[in-house]
Design an enzyme around this catalytic site. Structure first.
Site, PDB file in Angstrom:
ATOM      1  N   LYS A 203       0.867  -1.170   0.000  1.00  0.00           N
ATOM      2  CA  LYS A 203       0.000   0.000   0.000  1.00  0.00           C
ATOM      3  C   LYS A 203       0.906   1.223   0.000  1.00  0.00           C
ATOM      4  O   LYS A 203       1.687   1.435   0.933  1.00  0.00           O
ATOM      5  CB  LYS A 203      -0.871  -0.020   1.242  1.00  0.00           C
ATOM      6  CG  LYS A 203      -1.793   1.156   1.361  1.00  0.00           C
ATOM      7  CD  LYS A 203      -2.787   0.904   2.473  1.00  0.00           C
ATOM      8  CE  LYS A 203      -3.666   2.084   2.734  1.00  0.00           C
ATOM      9  NZ  LYS A 203      -4.593   1.796   3.831  1.00  0.00           N
ATOM     10  N   LYS A 256      -2.059  -1.483  -4.029  1.00  0.00           N
ATOM     11  CA  LYS A 256      -2.959  -0.342  -3.894  1.00  0.00           C
ATOM     12  C   LYS A 256      -2.162   0.949  -3.858  1.00  0.00           C
ATOM     13  O   LYS A 256      -1.200   1.006  -3.090  1.00  0.00           O
ATOM     14  CB  LYS A 256      -3.732  -0.516  -2.594  1.00  0.00           C
ATOM     15  CG  LYS A 256      -4.623   0.630  -2.235  1.00  0.00           C
ATOM     16  CD  LYS A 256      -5.253   0.391  -0.910  1.00  0.00           C
ATOM     17  CE  LYS A 256      -5.933   1.674  -0.491  1.00  0.00           C
ATOM     18  NZ  LYS A 256      -6.305   1.694   0.872  1.00  0.00           N
TER      19      LYS A 256
HETATM   20  C1  PBG Z   1      -7.301   2.574   5.512  1.00  0.00           C
HETATM   21  C2  PBG Z   1      -7.734   2.565   4.101  1.00  0.00           C
HETATM   22  C3  PBG Z   1      -7.618   3.606   3.165  1.00  0.00           C
HETATM   23  C4  PBG Z   1      -8.148   3.129   1.967  1.00  0.00           C
HETATM   24  C5  PBG Z   1      -8.593   1.819   2.190  1.00  0.00           C
HETATM   25  N1  PBG Z   1      -8.305   1.486   3.512  1.00  0.00           N
HETATM   26  C6  PBG Z   1      -7.171   5.002   3.339  1.00  0.00           C
HETATM   27  C7  PBG Z   1      -5.813   5.386   3.663  1.00  0.00           C
HETATM   28  O1  PBG Z   1      -4.882   4.594   3.777  1.00  0.00           O
HETATM   29  O2  PBG Z   1      -5.666   6.581   3.826  1.00  0.00           O
HETATM   30  C8  PBG Z   1      -8.226   3.913   0.706  1.00  0.00           C
HETATM   31  C9  PBG Z   1      -9.109   3.369  -0.344  1.00  0.00           C
HETATM   32  C10 PBG Z   1      -9.416   4.293  -1.455  1.00  0.00           C
HETATM   33  O3  PBG Z   1      -8.826   5.376  -1.642  1.00  0.00           O
HETATM   34  O4  PBG Z   1     -10.321   3.946  -2.217  1.00  0.00           O
HETATM   35  N2  PBG Z   1      -8.195   1.969   6.374  1.00  0.00           N
END
Ligand code: PBG
Length: 334
Positions: A203, A256
């Site tokens: 991520k 992601k």
């Molecule tokens: C954190 C989480 C995030 C997203 C999914 N789970 C946000 C972050 O890390 O700030 C983002 C998903 C998206 O932008 O569609 N729980």
């Protein structure tokens, strides 16, 4: 044999020939739909930056889940907006918390639809950070550094609570070292050795999450997530993150965001061919397409098909997308 013996256009002359040699297909069953759930009744609160996406009360989330299942979508991924945010994000592991309640309601109404739940603190705690915070000074860490090992038991506890509510897949999203192992140990000792972990293995610290933070009301109150999320410049370290998660027992891996990271998707698929790979087509990617489409600048359906196809072609087996319901509808229309 070069041209003129070889003519690559031969296979493109007719729609039937093009269909015959199509390498990549995408079906509704490849898609996972995120749902945002909140307390209340009969609520469908639009999210400004994500036209077509809503915060839903549980009754509405159940209706949405039924529709998605009928359209052939494989799974939903739940995010909750709690009533009260505290230091530990306790609503997330409270059996009466919004996500456990939503899991029970959806599983009762549509038992065959898989329910995945996001396991993180940031939507549920008062800091909006992905773990407990170190707030003491005189440390070599930045003040408000997200504590690693102290956060792990909370993640495990949350996963167990969601498993007890009936979740089918647990998805830790905080990029906390050891999170997969902590969840695995916790789930195994609570009698859930059969439940798979979908790790947000890779991520990136991305600006494409902006609209999500409005949707889930989970923006950090201060600072950023650069001390735990990966630097977008680092592809080699992305592979290492995934490797670590595989060793800790992750059943599925995730990259992601997806669009700016197709190379990472390709590398992970090549390296871990036997591990199902999920791409998260994130909120900012959705918002860009919607905004352009609303202005008449892009053909939304065609562009979404091309984007999802690109993610699959790169190596994603499954895609989490806010376009899941649209996609399923377009497939049934054609
Ligand atoms: C954190 C989480 C995030 C997203 C999914 N789970 C946000 C972050 O890390 O700030 C983002 C998903 C998206 O932008 O569609 N729980």
């Amino acid at each position: 044999m070069p041209f003129p013996t070889t003519r690559l256009r031969r296979l493109r002359h007719t729609p039937a020939l093009r269909a015959l040699v199509r390498e990549t297909e995408i079906a509704p069953s490849d898609l996972i739909a995120p749902l945002f759930v909140r307390h209340g009744h009969s609520l469908r609160i639009p999210i400004q930056s994500m036209p077509g996406v809503f915060q839903l009360s549980i009754d509405q989330a159940v209706l949405a889940a039924q529709g998605l299942f009928q359209a052939g979508i494989s799974a939903v991924l739940l995010f909750g907006i709690p009533q009260i945010k505290d230091e530990m994000g306790s609503e997330n592991f409270d059996p009466q918390g919004i996500v456990p309640q939503a899991i029970r309601a959806i599983k009762a109404a549509v038992p065959q639809l898989l329910v995945a739940s996001d396991i993180c603190l940031c939507e549920y705690n008062d800091s909006g950070h992905c773990g407990l915070l170190n707030t003491t000074e005189h440390t070599h860490f930045a003040q408000h550094y997200v504590l690693n090992d102290e956060t792990l038991p909370i993640l495990a506890k949350t996963a167990i609570a969601h498993a007890q509510a009936g979740a089918d897949l647990l998805a830790p999203s905080g990029m906390i070292d050891g999170m997969v192992q902590a969840l695995r140990d916790g789930l195994d000792s609570a009698g859930f050795a059969h439940l798979p972990i979908l790790s947000y293995s890779v991520k990136f610290s991305s600006s494409f999450y902006g609209p999500f933070r409005e949707a889930a009301e989970g923006a950090p109150r201060f600072g950023d997530r650069k001390t735990h999320q990966l630097d977008p410049a680092n592809g080699n370290l992305a592979v290492r993150e995934a490797e670590e998660d595989v060793l800790e027992g992750a059943d599925l891996l995730m990259v992601k965001p997806a669009l700016a990271y197709l190379d990472v998707i390709q590398r992970l698929k090549a390296r871990f061919a036997g591990v199902p790979l999920v791409a998260y087509n994130v909120s900012g990617e959705y918002a860009m397409v919607k905004a352009a489409a609303q202005n008449g600048w892009l053909d939304e359906k065609a562009v979404v098909m091309e984007i999802l196809l690109g993610m699959k072609r790169a190596g994603a087996d499954l895609i989490i997308s806010y376009h899941a319901a649209d996609f399923a509808r377009w497939m049934h229309e054609k």
